[in-house]
Design a protein around this motif. Structure first.
Motif, mmCIF file in Angstrom:
data_model
loop_
_atom_site.group_PDB
_atom_site.id
_atom_site.type_symbol
_atom_site.label_atom_id
_atom_site.label_comp_id
_atom_site.label_asym_id
_atom_site.label_seq_id
_atom_site.Cartn_x
_atom_site.Cartn_y
_atom_site.Cartn_z
ATOM 1 N N GLU A 199 21.092 38.692 4.339
ATOM 2 C CA GLU A 199 20.403 38.617 3.049
ATOM 3 C C GLU A 199 19.884 37.208 2.741
ATOM 4 N N ARG A 200 18.774 37.171 2.020
ATOM 5 C CA ARG A 200 18.160 35.892 1.647
ATOM 6 C C ARG A 200 17.837 35.862 0.166
ATOM 7 N N TYR A 219 15.524 28.895 1.136
ATOM 8 C CA TYR A 219 16.256 30.153 0.980
ATOM 9 C C TYR A 219 17.743 29.976 1.249
ATOM 10 N N LEU A 221 20.548 31.651 2.929
ATOM 11 C CA LEU A 221 20.624 32.678 3.968
ATOM 12 C C LEU A 221 22.074 32.986 4.323
ATOM 13 N N SER A 223 24.043 33.899 6.786
ATOM 14 C CA SER A 223 23.999 34.034 8.242
ATOM 15 C C SER A 223 25.183 34.804 8.828
ATOM 16 N N PRO A 236 26.746 30.965 2.090
ATOM 17 C CA PRO A 236 25.449 31.034 2.780
ATOM 18 C C PRO A 236 24.973 29.661 3.237
ATOM 19 N N TYR A 238 21.715 26.962 3.465
ATOM 20 C CA TYR A 238 20.539 26.672 2.656
ATOM 21 C C TYR A 238 19.460 26.181 3.609
ATOM 22 N N GLU A 248 9.727 31.020 4.431
ATOM 23 C CA GLU A 248 10.044 32.368 4.924
ATOM 24 C C GLU A 248 10.305 32.377 6.426
ATOM 25 N N ALA A 251 13.595 30.693 7.404
ATOM 26 C CA ALA A 251 14.774 31.550 7.230
ATOM 27 C C ALA A 251 14.860 32.575 8.359
ATOM 28 N N GLU A 252 13.724 33.152 8.726
ATOM 29 C CA GLU A 252 13.713 34.148 9.784
ATOM 30 C C GLU A 252 14.100 33.539 11.129
ATOM 31 N N TRP A 255 17.771 32.790 11.237
ATOM 32 C CA TRP A 255 18.499 34.060 11.377
ATOM 33 C C TRP A 255 18.492 34.506 12.832
#
Length: 283
Positions: A199-200, A219, A221, A223, A236, A238, A248, A251-252, A255
């Motif tokens: 989740e983000r 975000y 995240l 992980s 999470p 940061y 975006e 974050a992806e 991940w």
DNA sequence: GCGACAG
DNA sequence: ATCTTGTCGC
């Protein structure tokens, strides 16, 4: 590799005001959007165990395709990006910076540098304490990196120029900041309970950040998370854009670089290498 | 003056 | 970041 912009060097002898002014210049030179060549989907945390498995086995596996006749099938995909993890360890006043480069999840090179610390840790001015050591470690690197994962913030910073941004701009290298704690900014939609793995939640700027209020600067995240977050949970990460990567995509990518642990693999490898070097080059 | 504050 | 044992929960 070499510095693309020496004029932004994090000179620790500058006055606090000069440091902050330099950060504004760094932020102006930074690109908080996707501006890189590699295919983000090709980035992975660990090696794909079938890398050598699909080599020619005499006949090809063409399923009923008619014929490509004489031409050799160009199964050659673009070279995978080189991702480097950056982390520091300290021994007294010595800052040891470690850089570990990986491609397709496999380590291809490691480099390090030890530099005497000149100033103490000051929130918001981290790059002036650790920046020089990091840059020197990068100078020792021979492979050309495509992306850097830096410990600390990028755009999630008072002047939008955290250490990940400073390093990224100086090397003109796509960079992402990964911090374990939030330096500034607010979570846009604070989750009721704990976040689920993957989740983000957007981190937006407030009055303490130079960006217009409400700007998504990073975000939070999740992980990693335990099955039952009510009993025991994981905090999470940061994640923020450092340079040439959007929030975006940052974050992806982070991940995708995680392999079951809270921290992404590049960071874990750099962390381990920093400790390794520390136990050798100290006293 | 008080609070907030990556590594 | 660093100083440090055991301990609780997966």
């Amino acid at each position: 590799m070499r510095l693309a912009h020496p004029e932004f060097a994090p000179d620790a002898s500058l006055s606090r005001e000069e440091m902050e002014e330099l950060q504004h210049e760094v932020a102006d030179a930074a690109i908080f959007e996707d501006a890189f060549e590699f295919d983000p989907e090709s980035v992975r945390a660990e090696p794909t165990d079938d890398a050598q498995t699909h080599l020619p086995t005499g006949e090809d596996e063409n399923e009923g395709e008619d014929d490509d006749s004489d031409v050799a099938v160009p199964t050659e995909s673009p070279e995978s990006p080189v991702v480097v993890g950056v982390d520091q360890a300290f021994v007294g006043d010595l800052a040891v910076s470690a850089v570990v480069a990986s491609r397709d999840g496999e380590v291809v090179e490691r480099a390090h540098a030890a530099v005497e610390t000149e100033i103490p840790y000051i929130p918001g001015l981290l790059s002036f304490r650790e920046g020089t050591a990091i840059l020197r470690a990068f100078e020792e690197l021979t492979v050309e990196p495509d992306l850097a994962i830096v410990d600390g913030s990028g755009r999630i910073h008072f002047r939008e120029a955290g250490i990940a941004t400073h390093i990224g701009v100086m090397l003109d290298l796509p960079a992402i900041g990964v911090a374990k704690n939030l330096l500034c900014g607010d979570l846009r939609d604070p989750p009721e309970g704990h976040m689920a793995e993957g989740e983000r939640v957007p981190v937006v700027s407030n009055s303490r950040v130079s960006a217009p209020d409400g700007t998504v600067i990073g975000y939070a995240l999740q992980s990693r998370q335990y099955p039952n977050p009510d009993k025991r949970h994981v905090n999470p990460l940061y994640v923020s854009s450092g340079h040439r990567v959007s929030a975006e995509t940052a974050a992806e990518l982070v991940w995708q670089l995680c392999a079951g642990y809270k921290l992404p693999e590049p960071t874990r490898r750099a962390d381990a290498y920093a400790d390794e070097v520390t136990e050798t080059v100290d006293t």
